[in-house]
Design a protein around this motif. Sequence first.
Motif, PDB file in Angstrom:
ATOM      1  N   ARG A 290     -23.917 -83.877 -47.872  1.00 53.61           N
ATOM      2  CA  ARG A 290     -23.563 -82.609 -47.551  1.00 53.61           C
ATOM      3  C   ARG A 290     -24.156 -82.100 -46.479  1.00 53.61           C
ATOM      4  NH1 ARG A 290     -22.903 -77.188 -51.702  1.00 53.61           N
ATOM      5  NH2 ARG A 290     -22.566 -75.643 -50.171  1.00 53.61           N
ATOM      6  N   MET A 291     -25.623 -82.099 -46.326  1.00 45.32           N
ATOM      7  CA  MET A 291     -26.236 -81.615 -45.126  1.00 45.32           C
ATOM      8  C   MET A 291     -25.850 -82.153 -43.848  1.00 45.32           C
ATOM      9  SD  MET A 291     -30.416 -81.209 -44.830  1.00 45.32           S
ATOM     10  CE  MET A 291     -30.591 -82.975 -45.347  1.00 45.32           C
ATOM     11  N   LEU A 292     -25.732 -83.497 -43.795  1.00 45.10           N
ATOM     12  CA  LEU A 292     -25.446 -84.307 -42.653  1.00 45.10           C
ATOM     13  C   LEU A 292     -24.048 -84.143 -42.184  1.00 45.10           C
ATOM     14  CD1 LEU A 292     -27.310 -87.696 -43.624  1.00 45.10           C
ATOM     15  CD2 LEU A 292     -28.010 -85.976 -41.914  1.00 45.10           C
ATOM     16  N   LEU A 293     -22.938 -83.900 -43.118  1.00 41.20           N
ATOM     17  CA  LEU A 293     -21.753 -83.824 -42.571  1.00 41.20           C
ATOM     18  C   LEU A 293     -21.047 -82.472 -42.659  1.00 41.20           C
ATOM     19  CD1 LEU A 293     -20.369 -86.990 -44.402  1.00 41.20           C
ATOM     20  CD2 LEU A 293     -20.939 -86.962 -42.093  1.00 41.20           C
ATOM     21  N   ILE A 294     -21.817 -81.534 -42.813  1.00 42.72           N
ATOM     22  CA  ILE A 294     -21.112 -80.291 -43.054  1.00 42.72           C
ATOM     23  C   ILE A 294     -20.890 -79.802 -41.837  1.00 42.72           C
ATOM     24  CG2 ILE A 294     -23.295 -78.770 -42.942  1.00 42.72           C
ATOM     25  CD1 ILE A 294     -20.628 -77.969 -45.257  1.00 42.72           C
ATOM     26  N   ALA A 295     -21.500 -79.806 -40.774  1.00 39.52           N
ATOM     27  CA  ALA A 295     -21.270 -79.466 -39.193  1.00 39.52           C
ATOM     28  C   ALA A 295     -20.038 -80.417 -38.843  1.00 39.52           C
ATOM     29  CB  ALA A 295     -22.473 -79.636 -38.505  1.00 39.52           C
TER      30      ALA A 295
ATOM     31  N   MET B 109     -27.187 -64.386 -40.826  1.00 40.76           N
ATOM     32  CA  MET B 109     -27.308 -65.625 -41.052  1.00 40.76           C
ATOM     33  C   MET B 109     -28.824 -66.254 -41.195  1.00 40.76           C
ATOM     34  SD  MET B 109     -24.316 -68.156 -39.482  1.00 40.76           S
ATOM     35  CE  MET B 109     -22.808 -67.903 -40.008  1.00 40.76           C
ATOM     36  N   LEU B 110     -29.565 -65.926 -39.917  1.00 42.44           N
ATOM     37  CA  LEU B 110     -31.071 -66.262 -39.905  1.00 42.44           C
ATOM     38  C   LEU B 110     -31.820 -65.524 -41.271  1.00 42.44           C
ATOM     39  CD1 LEU B 110     -31.621 -66.036 -36.207  1.00 42.44           C
ATOM     40  CD2 LEU B 110     -31.237 -68.070 -37.480  1.00 42.44           C
ATOM     41  N   LEU B 111     -31.224 -64.455 -41.528  1.00 36.33           N
ATOM     42  CA  LEU B 111     -31.981 -63.672 -42.657  1.00 36.33           C
ATOM     43  C   LEU B 111     -31.908 -64.268 -43.934  1.00 36.33           C
ATOM     44  CD1 LEU B 111     -33.882 -61.399 -43.648  1.00 36.33           C
ATOM     45  CD2 LEU B 111     -31.878 -59.742 -43.498  1.00 36.33           C
ATOM     46  N   SER B 112     -30.481 -64.856 -43.983  1.00 37.71           N
ATOM     47  CA  SER B 112     -30.353 -65.470 -45.375  1.00 37.71           C
ATOM     48  C   SER B 112     -31.199 -66.720 -45.747  1.00 37.71           C
ATOM     49  CB  SER B 112     -28.930 -65.795 -45.369  1.00 37.71           C
ATOM     50  OG  SER B 112     -28.498 -66.827 -44.592  1.00 37.71           O
ATOM     51  N   CYS B 113     -31.679 -67.396 -44.621  1.00 39.14           N
ATOM     52  CA  CYS B 113     -32.788 -68.504 -44.655  1.00 39.14           C
ATOM     53  C   CYS B 113     -33.723 -68.465 -45.799  1.00 39.14           C
ATOM     54  CB  CYS B 113     -32.952 -69.217 -43.382  1.00 39.14           C
ATOM     55  SG  CYS B 113     -31.715 -69.711 -42.423  1.00 39.14           S
TER      56      CYS B 113
ATOM     57  N   THR C 264     -24.842 -75.219 -43.384  1.00 40.17           N
ATOM     58  CA  THR C 264     -25.832 -76.051 -43.070  1.00 40.17           C
ATOM     59  C   THR C 264     -27.239 -75.474 -43.238  1.00 40.17           C
ATOM     60  OG1 THR C 264     -24.441 -77.188 -41.295  1.00 40.17           O
ATOM     61  CG2 THR C 264     -27.062 -77.334 -40.925  1.00 40.17           C
ATOM     62  N   LEU C 265     -27.357 -74.225 -43.000  1.00 34.76           N
ATOM     63  CA  LEU C 265     -28.672 -73.418 -43.348  1.00 34.76           C
ATOM     64  C   LEU C 265     -28.901 -73.407 -44.771  1.00 34.76           C
ATOM     65  CD1 LEU C 265     -28.256 -70.719 -40.725  1.00 34.76           C
ATOM     66  CD2 LEU C 265     -29.750 -72.592 -40.402  1.00 34.76           C
ATOM     67  N   MET C 266     -27.941 -73.238 -45.474  1.00 34.31           N
ATOM     68  CA  MET C 266     -28.096 -73.124 -46.968  1.00 34.31           C
ATOM     69  C   MET C 266     -28.566 -74.575 -47.527  1.00 34.31           C
ATOM     70  SD  MET C 266     -25.836 -71.856 -50.048  1.00 34.31           S
ATOM     71  CE  MET C 266     -24.467 -73.297 -49.836  1.00 34.31           C
ATOM     72  N   SER C 267     -27.818 -75.697 -46.689  1.00 33.80           N
ATOM     73  CA  SER C 267     -27.967 -76.911 -47.426  1.00 33.80           C
ATOM     74  C   SER C 267     -29.469 -77.605 -46.948  1.00 33.80           C
ATOM     75  CB  SER C 267     -27.040 -77.846 -46.743  1.00 33.80           C
ATOM     76  OG  SER C 267     -25.624 -77.673 -46.992  1.00 33.80           O
ATOM     77  N   VAL C 268     -30.113 -76.882 -45.980  1.00 35.27           N
ATOM     78  CA  VAL C 268     -31.474 -77.053 -45.634  1.00 35.27           C
ATOM     79  C   VAL C 268     -32.454 -76.470 -46.472  1.00 35.27           C
ATOM     80  CG1 VAL C 268     -33.031 -76.969 -43.778  1.00 35.27           C
ATOM     81  CG2 VAL C 268     -30.899 -77.781 -43.336  1.00 35.27           C
TER      82      VAL C 268
ATOM     83  N   PRO D  61     -32.720 -77.444 -50.580  1.00 29.23           N
ATOM     84  CA  PRO D  61     -33.905 -78.583 -51.144  1.00 29.23           C
ATOM     85  C   PRO D  61     -35.270 -78.265 -50.619  1.00 29.23           C
ATOM     86  CG  PRO D  61     -31.604 -79.406 -49.737  1.00 29.23           C
ATOM     87  CD  PRO D  61     -31.828 -77.734 -49.894  1.00 29.23           C
ATOM     88  N   ILE D  62     -35.381 -77.667 -49.584  1.00 29.34           N
ATOM     89  CA  ILE D  62     -36.864 -77.533 -49.048  1.00 29.34           C
ATOM     90  C   ILE D  62     -37.452 -76.721 -50.138  1.00 29.34           C
ATOM     91  CG2 ILE D  62     -38.397 -76.136 -47.245  1.00 29.34           C
ATOM     92  CD1 ILE D  62     -36.484 -77.419 -45.031  1.00 29.34           C
ATOM     93  N   GLY D  63     -36.910 -75.460 -50.436  1.00 27.62           N
ATOM     94  CA  GLY D  63     -37.251 -74.619 -51.366  1.00 27.62           C
ATOM     95  C   GLY D  63     -37.545 -75.434 -52.872  1.00 27.62           C
ATOM     96  N   PHE D  64     -36.754 -76.288 -53.260  1.00 19.33           N
ATOM     97  CA  PHE D  64     -36.832 -76.987 -54.542  1.00 19.33           C
ATOM     98  C   PHE D  64     -38.294 -77.909 -54.204  1.00 19.33           C
ATOM     99  CE2 PHE D  64     -32.093 -77.194 -55.549  1.00 19.33           C
ATOM    100  CZ  PHE D  64     -32.226 -76.187 -56.016  1.00 19.33           C
ATOM    101  N   ALA D  65     -38.316 -78.367 -53.059  1.00 17.00           N
ATOM    102  CA  ALA D  65     -39.256 -79.544 -52.979  1.00 17.00           C
ATOM    103  C   ALA D  65     -40.822 -78.999 -52.793  1.00 17.00           C
ATOM    104  CB  ALA D  65     -39.031 -80.202 -51.586  1.00 17.00           C
TER     105      ALA D  65
END
Length: 468
Positions: free
Chosen positions: A92-97, A277-281, A402-406, A409-413
């Motif tokens: 999903r992260m690779l292909l959403i763009a 969008m940036l703030l939502s990260c 894309t921002l959400m998809s990144v 998972p980083i938050g999970f990790a």
Amino acid sequence: MRPNDPTKFGCNACHRHAYSHFNAEKDYFLTSQSVRSGSPFRLSSFRLYYLGQSISFLGDGIVPMTFAFAALAVSDSGWGMPIVLLSLWGTRMLLIAPGGNVSDKYNRVTVMIAADLVRLLAQIIPVFAFITNTATLWHLGISAALYGVGTAFYIPASIGLLPRIVPKESLQKANSWIELTLNTGLLAGPALATVLVSLGGIQTALLFDIATFLISIACLSVLFRLPKGQLLTNGLEESDDGRTAESVNDEKENEIPPGFLNGLRLLPRYPGVLWLMLLSCPVQFSIASISVLGPIIARDSLGGIAFWAGLATALAAGGLAGSFLAGWVKVKKPVLLVLVVLTICQPIQLVLFGLGLNIIVLAVSFAATAILVTIAGILFDTYVQIMVPDSALSRVGSIEQTLMSVMIPIGFAVSLPMAQWLGSSQYLYSLAAIIAICGLIAAIFLFPRQSRIDESQTRMTQRTGSNK
């Protein structure tokens, strides 16, 4: 110099774009106050779309629990769910763009049908494997990867499609109803998945999901065959003589050339969209962190895992309430409201949770935050759908995804190791501080720009009035 050149924009083109931007923003504020009561359900196209989405969301709700059961059934090592999640989020992260680019280039209904067919195929693989008793972790990983591929194309297309079937005065209510149904499906899905797996095994639950895709594809196929006059273009009906030459020219001037990078270059024109969008990260990062740390903190410091179950219920109830209330909220400046909610409410929730207050205070905090964040999200989605040109809407939506998809998972990790290093409470306080600082930075860049926009809009309005 062509006004739609992706690398060069002439002064006249900028002025024309700015004027159309001001008019669109003015129209949005007017409809926010006066015309928003129009129900989207009066349109047959939306009723058809909503039916398919509602059934599909119910299927989406059972997938996480079903795959959890499936992962435990095929692997005792504990690596089943991580592999499934990595496969799903990775593709999903690779292909959403590319998904956003394709959705802006081709018919969005066609893209959604193709994406649903891919996700249907993704579920057929494990169904066949479980029926023949040959299921392995590889079947689940391939299925999740294909499911992520379909989702990467489906979501941007759906973001761009809604303004084509609902006029902008009804967009907020349409987004509200869709979000309400999505949250309902996510809430009811785990229980339904448990019942289906208990009655007929994992393959039964997956077959149910396949059936929901078939219904969604059928509704989209009927929508694809609707006469063009029943679809909309930038809030205007498509017909042979239903639009003025001026409106057609405005659409051509605002048309964004194909290519994901061209959609990315568009964002600075819309500072409200860009900065929110940036703030939502960091906000999405904090939500992912809470989902990982919440059960652990509840078990170790708050009296047991049942404490977290109560907070999760409050979150779900708040999300449902916010989805419903968003359709009735009237706001003159949605960008300001979203900025305030994200900058203040999410940090307060993090701080209160870090303090380990009693269940009643935390449940109220979680529910209130969920209500406000859900309302803010729906207002932001509506703002984007109205302000961004139709020719780039799916690409802009894919940037957000894309921002959400990144970030998720980083938050999970990183949440667990960071919490072990800093301490859970200190980690939550740090996240709250980061969100607040990012919100202040966004406000510094947004408010002067918004003031200039308001002044320019006032001068243009006065100039237009004097020329009449």
